[in-house]
Design an enzyme around this catalytic site. Structure first.
Site: not given
Ligand code: GRF
Length: 202
Positions: A15, A91-92, A94, A110
Site C-alpha cells: 500500500n 500493526m499497532r 494508536l 483495512h
Molecule cells: C493490507 O491488507 C492492509 O489493508 C492491512 O494490512 C495489509 C498490509 O499490506 N491493514 P501491505 O503491507 O500494504 O502490502
C-alpha cells in the site's frame, strides 16, 4: 504547497508503494512522502522505501508501552513536518496522544467492509462467515481498532472457489486504488464530517 505524508508500516509495504506510485504519476497532486516509519526491524516496506530514495526510520516498538512508544513516532513525524499520516499495514493501535497530535489527519486502509471483520485476518473472517461480498475501507483513525469515520470503501465479490489468498489478492488491488483516491480527497480538503459521515465536496 506540497503536502507532506508520513507512512507508517510494519511489513510488506504494497500500500505504501501504491501511494508512492500514485504521487509519482500525478494521481495524488501536490504531495510527497516525507518519511516512512516502521515499528519492526527488517520490514520489507522499509527496504522498498529505501530503494526509492525516501527517508526512512525504524523505531522498534518491542517491549515499549503504547504511549512512550507513540511519543517517539509523533516526534519523528513532527521532525519531518508531516501533514498527513497514512497507516499502511501498521500493526499497532494508536494512543490518544498520537491521535490528538494529528486530528483528522491519520488514515488507515483495512481489508474488509467495516464495521464487518475488524482486526486481524479479515479476509479469512469474511470467507469463514460466508459473505458474498467483501472489500476494503479507508477510514480516519481514532484510538479504537479499525473504527474511525469512513472515507471510501470498495466492494469485491467473493467467488465460490476463493481461497484466503485469491480473495486477498483481489481485495488488495482495490486497496491500492481507493487508498490513493482517499489521500487525494483528504489532502485537497474536499470533504466535511457530519457525525461519522464523511461527505465528499466536489
Ligand atoms: C493490507 O491488507 C492492509 O489493508 C492491512 O494490512 C495489509 C498490509 O499490506 N491493514 P501491505 O503491507 O500494504 O502490502
Amino acid at each position: 504547497m506540497t503536502k507532506r505524508i508520513g507512512v507508517l508500516l510494519s511489513g510488506r509495504g504494497s500500500n505504501f508503494e501504491a501511494l508512492a506510485d500514485s504521487i509519482s504519476a500525478g494521481r495524488i497532486p501536490n504531495a510527497e512522502i516525507a518519511v516512512v516509519v516502521s515499528n519492526r526491524e527488517g520490514a520489507p516496506g522499509i527496504d522498498r522505501a529505501h530503494a526509492r530514495g525516501l527517508a526512512t526510520r525504524v523505531i522498534p516498538s518491542k517491549g515499549l508501552e503504547r504511549e512512550p512508544y507513540d511519543r517517539q513516532v509523533v516526534a519523528a513525524l513532527h521532525e519531518a513536518s508531516v501533514d498527513l499520516v497514512c497507516l499502511a499495514g501498521y500493526m499497532r493501535l494508536l494512543s490518544p496522544h498520537f491521535v490528538a497530535a494529528f486530528p483528522q489527519r491519520i488514515l488507515n486502509i483495512h481489508p474488509s467492509l467495516l464495521p464487518s471483520f475488524p482486526g486481524l485476518e479479515s479476509q479469512k473472517q469474511a470467507l469463514d462467515y460466508g459473505v458474498k461480498f467483501a472489500g476494503c475501507t479507508v477510514h480516519f483513525v481514532d484510538e479504537n481498532l479499525d473504527a474511525g469515520p469512513i472515507v471510501l470503501q470498495a466492494v469485491v465479490p467473493v467467488e465460490d472457489d476463493d481461497t484466503e489468498d485469491t480473495l486477498s489478492t483481489r481485495i488488495l488491488k482495490e486497496e491500492h486504488r481507493i487508498y490513493s483516491e482517499a489521500v487525494k480527497i483528504v489532502l485537497a480538503g474536499k470533504f466535511k464530517l457530519e457525525g461519522r459521515r464523511v461527505i465528499q465536496l466536489r
